[in-house]
Design an enzyme around this catalytic site. Sequence first.
Site, PDB file in Angstrom:
ATOM      1  N   HIS A  12      45.179  -5.748  39.354  1.00  0.00           N
ATOM      2  CA  HIS A  12      43.811  -6.237  39.165  1.00  0.00           C
ATOM      3  C   HIS A  12      43.461  -7.212  40.277  1.00  0.00           C
ATOM      4  O   HIS A  12      44.321  -7.959  40.767  1.00  0.00           O
ATOM      5  CB  HIS A  12      43.670  -6.976  37.822  1.00  0.00           C
ATOM      6  CG  HIS A  12      43.947  -6.143  36.622  1.00  0.00           C
ATOM      7  ND1 HIS A  12      43.184  -5.052  36.284  1.00  0.00           N
ATOM      8  CD2 HIS A  12      44.900  -6.256  35.649  1.00  0.00           C
ATOM      9  CE1 HIS A  12      43.658  -4.522  35.163  1.00  0.00           C
ATOM     10  NE2 HIS A  12      44.693  -5.231  34.766  1.00  0.00           N
ATOM     11  N   SER A  78      40.548  -9.628  32.492  1.00  0.00           N
ATOM     12  CA  SER A  78      40.052 -10.691  31.612  1.00  0.00           C
ATOM     13  C   SER A  78      38.610 -11.061  31.920  1.00  0.00           C
ATOM     14  O   SER A  78      37.950 -11.731  31.122  1.00  0.00           O
ATOM     15  CB  SER A  78      40.946 -11.937  31.735  1.00  0.00           C
ATOM     16  OG  SER A  78      40.891 -12.473  33.053  1.00  0.00           O
ATOM     17  N   HIS A 228      51.412  -2.427  29.672  1.00  0.00           N
ATOM     18  CA  HIS A 228      52.266  -3.484  29.140  1.00  0.00           C
ATOM     19  C   HIS A 228      53.426  -2.905  28.324  1.00  0.00           C
ATOM     20  O   HIS A 228      53.789  -3.413  27.269  1.00  0.00           O
ATOM     21  CB  HIS A 228      51.436  -4.462  28.292  1.00  0.00           C
ATOM     22  CG  HIS A 228      50.126  -4.825  28.924  1.00  0.00           C
ATOM     23  ND1 HIS A 228      48.909  -4.509  28.362  1.00  0.00           N
ATOM     24  CD2 HIS A 228      49.855  -5.439  30.094  1.00  0.00           C
ATOM     25  CE1 HIS A 228      47.931  -4.926  29.154  1.00  0.00           C
ATOM     26  NE2 HIS A 228      48.485  -5.493  30.215  1.00  0.00           N
ATOM     27  N   GLU A 289      51.387  -5.443  37.371  1.00  0.00           N
ATOM     28  CA  GLU A 289      50.258  -6.333  37.069  1.00  0.00           C
ATOM     29  C   GLU A 289      50.463  -7.700  37.706  1.00  0.00           C
ATOM     30  O   GLU A 289      50.164  -8.737  37.124  1.00  0.00           O
ATOM     31  CB  GLU A 289      50.048  -6.476  35.553  1.00  0.00           C
ATOM     32  CG  GLU A 289      48.649  -6.912  35.169  1.00  0.00           C
ATOM     33  CD  GLU A 289      48.415  -6.972  33.675  1.00  0.00           C
ATOM     34  OE1 GLU A 289      47.242  -7.108  33.275  1.00  0.00           O
ATOM     35  OE2 GLU A 289      49.387  -6.876  32.894  1.00  0.00           O
TER      36      GLU A 289
END
Length: 344
Positions: A12, A78, A228, A289
């Site tokens: 990200h 987020s 995850h 990540e």
Amino acid sequence: MRYIMIIDCHGHYTTTPPQVGEYREKQKTALASNPHHVGEKGSIIISDDEIRESIEKNQLRLQQERGTDLTIFSPRASWMGHHIGNENTSRFWTEQQNDLIRRVCDLYPSNFAPVAQLPQSPGVPPEKSVAELVRCVEKMEFIGCNLSPDTSGGYWRDASLGDRCFYPLYEKMVELDVPAMIHVSASCNDCFHTTGSHYLGADTAAFQQLVMSDVFKDFPTLKIIVPHGGGAVPYHWGRFRGLMQDQGFAPLEESALKNIYFDTCVYHQKGIDLLLDIVPPENILFASEMIGAVRGIDPETGYYFDDTKRYIDNNTKLSAEQKNQIFEGNARRVFSRLKISDVK
């Protein structure tokens, strides 16, 4: 050991220049006085040099230090903030975020490949996200998207991913041959910590919603990545097998493993080893990540928690061929639109 190529399927843009946050704050300010504010897309003025500085000191540096070659890159999860504002808010914000990801990938085509955020919004049919998916894939050569099962920010007011309201989006994903990574955004419910609870719970819930539905019967070539490490799924594989059996569903090997993939964003060796013991190697994609949920160094190992390549390297049960499959082969197969040379 040196592999042909290391593809990280889960990155990200968490280090964006400050102008991105400033744009978002202006949206929030306008919404504070009028929740139905429409506004316009406008522009975010960021130079190429500012993007380079934000990437080269962060993601690119860690790629080089950790020995990975290419990151499949999407907007900061987020910050997707589907619960903020209205349909127009989400559309303009999402378009800006995806445009920025395209710019990063244009500047570093050998290091990053683009994945889209979707303009999901509470109470808005998922079908409304199809246009942005098409724009990103057909006009900007994106290779996948992130799909949130909860646009309410931790209050879970949306329909299940098994609901037919998602079918127009699934249909377009199949037509374009792009996968979706399940990914919620920030939690605004204090009961759920964003990265320590909400993300992992959403991964588990999304898996359950999909396997206990007709989605994969109706879309047999749909590709879904549960990140995850699959949340609680590998740890409770027996529970899911039992539930499927008790409720008359086909075994997981038939109902899930032809369509669902798991990534390796699990931040300790025993957790990765469990994932690799439970889930077949052909259903696992390497991911880190990095510069994400966990950014510190593990005092037990002296290495960053999110340096997940080390955990695959250190696994003693996988063959070299299986590790290559996880590091490269599966990503090429799942992200069929990925265009990279065989050797970087």
